[in-house]
Design a protein around this motif. Structure first.
Motif, PDB file in Angstrom:
ATOM      1  N   GLU A  68       0.821  -1.205   0.000  1.00 50.42           N
ATOM      2  CA  GLU A  68       0.000   0.000   0.000  1.00 50.42           C
ATOM      3  C   GLU A  68       0.860   1.261   0.000  1.00 50.42           C
ATOM      4  O   GLU A  68       0.578   2.221  -0.720  1.00 50.42           O
ATOM      5  CB  GLU A  68      -0.931  -0.009   1.213  1.00 50.42           C
ATOM      6  N   THR A 108       2.390   1.714  -3.498  1.00 46.89           N
ATOM      7  CA  THR A 108       1.362   2.181  -4.427  1.00 46.89           C
ATOM      8  C   THR A 108       1.038   3.650  -4.188  1.00 46.89           C
ATOM      9  O   THR A 108       0.895   4.428  -5.144  1.00 46.89           O
ATOM     10  CB  THR A 108       0.086   1.326  -4.285  1.00 46.89           C
ATOM     11  N   ASP A 109       0.950   4.042  -2.930  1.00 48.94           N
ATOM     12  CA  ASP A 109       0.659   5.429  -2.593  1.00 48.94           C
ATOM     13  C   ASP A 109       1.772   6.358  -3.085  1.00 48.94           C
ATOM     14  O   ASP A 109       1.504   7.371  -3.736  1.00 48.94           O
ATOM     15  CB  ASP A 109       0.472   5.570  -1.080  1.00 48.94           C
ATOM     16  N   SER A 118       1.956   6.808  -6.910  1.00 52.48           N
ATOM     17  CA  SER A 118       0.875   7.562  -7.555  1.00 52.48           C
ATOM     18  C   SER A 118       0.959   9.067  -7.316  1.00 52.48           C
ATOM     19  O   SER A 118       0.171   9.818  -7.874  1.00 52.48           O
ATOM     20  CB  SER A 118      -0.477   7.051  -7.056  1.00 52.48           C
ATOM     21  N   LYS A 168       1.739   3.669 -12.833  1.00 53.48           N
ATOM     22  CA  LYS A 168       1.765   2.256 -13.216  1.00 53.48           C
ATOM     23  C   LYS A 168       3.192   1.749 -13.237  1.00 53.48           C
ATOM     24  O   LYS A 168       4.109   2.431 -13.708  1.00 53.48           O
ATOM     25  CB  LYS A 168       1.139   2.062 -14.599  1.00 53.48           C
ATOM     26  N   TYR A 169       3.365   0.524 -12.765  1.00 50.00           N
ATOM     27  CA  TYR A 169       4.685  -0.091 -12.778  1.00 50.00           C
ATOM     28  C   TYR A 169       5.121  -0.338 -14.220  1.00 50.00           C
ATOM     29  O   TYR A 169       4.392  -0.937 -15.007  1.00 50.00           O
ATOM     30  CB  TYR A 169       4.650  -1.412 -12.003  1.00 50.00           C
TER      31      TYR A 169
END
Length: 103
Positions: free
Chosen positions: A2, A5-6, A9, A74-75
């Motif tokens: 998490e 991802t945070d 972004s 996005k990765y």
């Protein structure tokens, strides 16, 4: 995952690195040369960096876990993937599309 991802972004281009990694340095330099100013997250500078590294390793499914590059949240891949995109000419377009660079 998490936290990764945070962080990934929050900016158009994000690179997770380690300060001692020569490939990380090379990928950062490539982005700077293309005119991008990516957010750099040095995992060895975070208290929870090891957990973030494990999350990235799970995302990539292989070692090493860094550099891990995100464009537009996005990765995109590791050093090998980024170099391949640069060689085929699509890295710059991805950065433009994500508004990490302007032309």
């Amino acid at each position: 995952m998490e936290r990764v991802t945070d962080l990934a972004s929050k900016k158009a281009a994000v690179i997770f690195t380690k300060s001692s990694c020569c490939m990380c340095h090379s990928i950062k330099q490539l982005f700077y040369e293309l005119g991008a100013s990516p957010a750099i997250h040095e995992l060895d500078q975070y208290a929870d960096g090891r957990e973030m590294e494990y999350a990235l390793r799970g995302l990539q499914g292989r070692n090493p876990s860094v550099p891990a590059v995100f464009i537009g949240g996005k990765y995109v891949g590791s050093a090998k993937d980024i170099i391949s995109l640069h060689v085929d000419g699509s890295l710059k377009q991805k950065l433009i599309d994500a508004r990490a660079i302007w032309f």
